[in-house]
Motif scaffolding. Structure first.
Motif, PDB file in Angstrom:
ATOM      1  N   THR A  39      63.411  33.464 -29.337  1.00 54.17           N
ATOM      2  CA  THR A  39      64.079  33.405 -28.035  1.00 54.17           C
ATOM      3  C   THR A  39      63.338  34.241 -27.005  1.00 54.17           C
ATOM      4  OG1 THR A  39      65.504  35.254 -28.676  1.00 54.17           O
ATOM      5  CG2 THR A  39      66.348  33.026 -29.043  1.00 54.17           C
ATOM      6  N   ASN A  40      62.478  35.158 -27.464  1.00 53.07           N
ATOM      7  CA  ASN A  40      61.699  35.981 -26.540  1.00 53.07           C
ATOM      8  C   ASN A  40      60.234  35.992 -26.979  1.00 53.07           C
ATOM      9  OD1 ASN A  40      62.483  37.461 -28.849  1.00 53.07           O
ATOM     10  ND2 ASN A  40      62.080  39.403 -27.827  1.00 53.07           N
ATOM     11  N   PRO A  41      59.430  35.081 -26.449  1.00 52.40           N
ATOM     12  CA  PRO A  41      58.040  34.967 -26.891  1.00 52.40           C
ATOM     13  C   PRO A  41      57.223  36.237 -26.661  1.00 52.40           C
ATOM     14  CG  PRO A  41      58.434  33.663 -24.915  1.00 52.40           C
ATOM     15  CD  PRO A  41      59.767  34.091 -25.409  1.00 52.40           C
ATOM     16  N   VAL A  42      57.561  37.009 -25.647  1.00 53.44           N
ATOM     17  CA  VAL A  42      56.893  38.283 -25.390  1.00 53.44           C
ATOM     18  C   VAL A  42      57.903  39.397 -25.636  1.00 53.44           C
ATOM     19  CG1 VAL A  42      55.753  39.731 -23.668  1.00 53.44           C
ATOM     20  CG2 VAL A  42      55.313  37.269 -23.707  1.00 53.44           C
ATOM     21  N   ALA A  43      57.502  40.390 -26.426  1.00 50.97           N
ATOM     22  CA  ALA A  43      58.415  41.468 -26.799  1.00 50.97           C
ATOM     23  C   ALA A  43      57.904  42.804 -26.284  1.00 50.97           C
ATOM     24  CB  ALA A  43      58.572  41.530 -28.319  1.00 50.97           C
ATOM     25  N   VAL A  44      58.823  43.753 -26.131  1.00 51.46           N
ATOM     26  CA  VAL A  44      58.438  45.114 -25.779  1.00 51.46           C
ATOM     27  C   VAL A  44      57.527  45.658 -26.872  1.00 51.46           C
ATOM     28  CG1 VAL A  44      59.287  47.468 -25.449  1.00 51.46           C
ATOM     29  CG2 VAL A  44      60.520  45.547 -24.435  1.00 51.46           C
ATOM     30  N   GLY A  45      56.416  46.277 -26.444  1.00 49.75           N
ATOM     31  CA  GLY A  45      55.420  46.773 -27.391  1.00 49.75           C
ATOM     32  C   GLY A  45      54.225  45.858 -27.539  1.00 49.75           C
ATOM     33  N   ASP A  46      54.328  44.625 -27.059  1.00 52.47           N
ATOM     34  CA  ASP A  46      53.207  43.696 -27.135  1.00 52.47           C
ATOM     35  C   ASP A  46      52.063  44.156 -26.228  1.00 52.47           C
ATOM     36  OD1 ASP A  46      54.157  41.881 -28.976  1.00 52.47           O
ATOM     37  OD2 ASP A  46      54.968  40.496 -27.479  1.00 52.47           O
ATOM     38  N   ILE A  47      50.841  43.966 -26.720  1.00 53.16           N
ATOM     39  CA  ILE A  47      49.656  44.120 -25.877  1.00 53.16           C
ATOM     40  C   ILE A  47      49.290  42.718 -25.388  1.00 53.16           C
ATOM     41  CG2 ILE A  47      47.244  44.839 -25.784  1.00 53.16           C
ATOM     42  CD1 ILE A  47      47.884  46.682 -28.186  1.00 53.16           C
ATOM     43  N   VAL A  48      49.148  42.570 -24.084  1.00 63.34           N
ATOM     44  CA  VAL A  48      48.960  41.237 -23.498  1.00 63.34           C
ATOM     45  C   VAL A  48      47.790  41.247 -22.520  1.00 63.34           C
ATOM     46  CG1 VAL A  48      51.402  40.613 -23.734  1.00 63.34           C
ATOM     47  CG2 VAL A  48      50.626  41.744 -21.648  1.00 63.34           C
ATOM     48  N   ASP A  49      47.304  40.042 -22.237  1.00 64.12           N
ATOM     49  CA  ASP A  49      46.345  39.854 -21.153  1.00 64.12           C
ATOM     50  C   ASP A  49      47.115  39.421 -19.918  1.00 64.12           C
ATOM     51  OD1 ASP A  49      44.146  40.412 -22.780  1.00 64.12           O
ATOM     52  OD2 ASP A  49      43.960  38.319 -23.418  1.00 64.12           O
ATOM     53  N   VAL A  50      46.825  40.066 -18.802  1.00 67.47           N
ATOM     54  CA  VAL A  50      47.524  39.782 -17.551  1.00 67.47           C
ATOM     55  C   VAL A  50      46.496  39.462 -16.473  1.00 67.47           C
ATOM     56  CG1 VAL A  50      49.108  40.677 -15.802  1.00 67.47           C
ATOM     57  CG2 VAL A  50      49.398  41.352 -18.176  1.00 67.47           C
ATOM     58  N   ASP A  51      46.740  38.374 -15.740  1.00 66.51           N
ATOM     59  CA  ASP A  51      45.870  37.990 -14.621  1.00 66.51           C
ATOM     60  C   ASP A  51      46.714  37.783 -13.370  1.00 66.51           C
ATOM     61  OD1 ASP A  51      43.501  37.939 -16.156  1.00 66.51           O
ATOM     62  OD2 ASP A  51      44.021  35.940 -16.913  1.00 66.51           O
ATOM     63  N   GLN A  52      46.053  37.869 -12.233  1.00 69.53           N
ATOM     64  CA  GLN A  52      46.738  37.612 -10.968  1.00 69.53           C
ATOM     65  C   GLN A  52      46.491  36.171 -10.558  1.00 69.53           C
ATOM     66  OE1 GLN A  52      45.698  40.233  -7.726  1.00 69.53           O
ATOM     67  NE2 GLN A  52      47.705  39.980  -6.805  1.00 69.53           N
ATOM     68  N   GLU A  53      47.569  35.466 -10.264  1.00 69.80           N
ATOM     69  CA  GLU A  53      47.455  34.067  -9.878  1.00 69.80           C
ATOM     70  C   GLU A  53      46.828  33.935  -8.499  1.00 69.80           C
ATOM     71  OE1 GLU A  53      50.514  30.992 -11.823  1.00 69.80           O
ATOM     72  OE2 GLU A  53      51.379  32.267 -10.275  1.00 69.80           O
ATOM     73  N   THR A  55      47.480  32.381  -5.877  1.00 68.75           N
ATOM     74  CA  THR A  55      48.493  31.689  -5.075  1.00 68.75           C
ATOM     75  C   THR A  55      48.878  32.585  -3.911  1.00 68.75           C
ATOM     76  OG1 THR A  55      50.333  32.619  -6.347  1.00 68.75           O
ATOM     77  CG2 THR A  55      49.409  30.534  -7.122  1.00 68.75           C
ATOM     78  N   GLU A  56      49.715  32.049  -3.051  1.00 69.37           N
ATOM     79  CA  GLU A  56      50.165  32.829  -1.893  1.00 69.37           C
ATOM     80  C   GLU A  56      50.925  34.078  -2.330  1.00 69.37           C
ATOM     81  OE1 GLU A  56      53.084  32.297   2.020  1.00 69.37           O
ATOM     82  OE2 GLU A  56      52.303  30.521   0.970  1.00 69.37           O
ATOM     83  N   ASP A  57      51.752  33.933  -3.390  1.00 66.55           N
ATOM     84  CA  ASP A  57      52.518  35.086  -3.868  1.00 66.55           C
ATOM     85  C   ASP A  57      51.659  36.067  -4.652  1.00 66.55           C
ATOM     86  OD1 ASP A  57      54.815  34.066  -2.742  1.00 66.55           O
ATOM     87  OD2 ASP A  57      55.406  32.987  -4.573  1.00 66.55           O
ATOM     88  N   GLY A  58      50.602  35.565  -5.300  1.00 68.69           N
ATOM     89  CA  GLY A  58      49.743  36.437  -6.081  1.00 68.69           C
ATOM     90  C   GLY A  58      50.447  37.074  -7.261  1.00 68.69           C
ATOM     91  N   ASP A  59      51.349  36.322  -7.890  1.00 69.03           N
ATOM     92  CA  ASP A  59      52.102  36.867  -9.027  1.00 69.03           C
ATOM     93  C   ASP A  59      51.175  37.229 -10.180  1.00 69.03           C
ATOM     94  OD1 ASP A  59      54.529  36.623  -7.771  1.00 69.03           O
ATOM     95  OD2 ASP A  59      54.997  34.663  -8.641  1.00 69.03           O
ATOM     96  N   MET A  60      51.581  38.253 -10.948  1.00 67.91           N
ATOM     97  CA  MET A  60      50.888  38.607 -12.179  1.00 67.91           C
ATOM     98  C   MET A  60      51.448  37.740 -13.297  1.00 67.91           C
ATOM     99  SD  MET A  60      48.846  40.896 -11.023  1.00 67.91           S
ATOM    100  CE  MET A  60      48.129  41.531 -12.536  1.00 67.91           C
TER     101      MET A  60
END
Length: 308
Positions: A39-53, A55-60
């Protein structure tokens, strides 16, 4: 860039990058998560890759989850066919329990310990509210302490009201990533507020980053400790239903049974009514706690043999 997940709300995540900066981020597309239907594909404690979109909002956005060292999961309270990953990449789990106001059942304790064993997370039990204990509770504490310590678990007693036993628990958290868990009302949040009062401000700040009208007590959240280390605070659990544990492997997650399974007459012994069962003999001789054996039988009866 790499980042560490500090809070998961199901839609948005609070992540911290290698420079110590916090960001809101969301998931992009479907992520590979070790073939777990969660039910939660990403969990607290996970190490992840993050990029900035771009787009106009520039969401991470979270684009990838790194392999997990371990995790603790339970059956989702909303869908028995799915996991709910409580937290990942843990050094230890710390279960807060109480023998009064409210009383934590031994069955709940044993289910939590089985999950910790199954996912290779060392577990510690802290019995809080010792100031409320009278002779009945004191005797029960000594009985449980004996049972669990002889099976390799550290067991501590603590009273937040009388400020006793707190430093010993605090010392266990140094340089570790620790999951704090237990029923509502057992004193997890009070412990954090007393021992690390500076985290009260950080709790509010994290809510500001990720709040979006959500209740802060609903989701797991990680905090950096001033003594070096991290704690993951979880919402109070009413129950702890296990996932992905087969009937024939359950006894391996009870250390006292695991030590004897090769001595049973039959390789596939379930330790119920088979002749020549070393586990049942150990129960009869008092070498295995009868209450722990009852927990084993009760958990065995709840394991669904279906494959999902």
């Amino acid at each position: 860039m790499n980042a560490l997940v500090y809070k998961s709300t199901g839609s948005w995540y609070v992540v911290k990058n290698e420079n110590g900066e916090f960001f809101n981020a969301r998931i992009k597309g479907k992520l590979k998560i070790d073939n777990i239907t969660s039910t939660n594909p990403v969990a607290v404690g996970d190490i992840v890759d993050v990029d900035q979109e771009d787009t106009e909002d520039g969401d991470m956005v979270i684009t990838n989850i790194h392999d997990r060292k371990n995790y603790i999961t339970r059956q989702s309270p909303h869908n028995k066919h799915q996991h709910h990953i409580i937290a990942s990449n843990l050094d230890q789990s710390l279960l807060f329990a109480t023998l009064k106001d409210p009383k934590t059942s031994q069955g709940f304790i044993d289910r939590f310990l089985v999950a910790s064993e199954a996912y290779h997370v060392p577990a510690i039990i802290v019995f809080n509210k010792s100031d409320l204990y009278k002779k009945k509770e004191l005797d029960k504490f000594e009985e449980l302490k004996f049972i669990y310590e002889r099976n390799g678990y550290k067991v501590l007693s603590m009273s937040l009201a009388q400020h006793t036993g707190i430093d010993e628990v605090k010392d266990l958290l140094k340089n570790k990533t620790t999951l704090l868990s237990g029923h509502s009302g057992v004193g997890k949040s009070s412990f954090i507020n007393i021992v690390f009062p500076e985290l009260l401000l950080k709790t509010q700040n994290v809510s500001d980053w990720s709040g979006k009208g959500l209740h802060t007590t609903t989701f797991a959240e990680m905090f950096d400790l001033p003594i070096s280390g991290k704690i993951i605070d979880t919402p109070g659990l009413r129950e702890f239903a296990l996932m992905d544990i087969e009937k024939n492997e359950l006894s391996h997650y009870f250390p006292e049974m695991r030590a004897l399974v090769n001595e049973c007459r039959f390789n596939n012994c379930m330790h119920i009514d088979e002749p020549g069962c070393a586990v049942k003999q150990a129960v009869e001789e008092g070498k295995i706690s009868a209450d722990r054996y009852v927990s084993y039988v009760n958990i065995l009866g709840t394991i669904d043999t279906k494959k999902w």
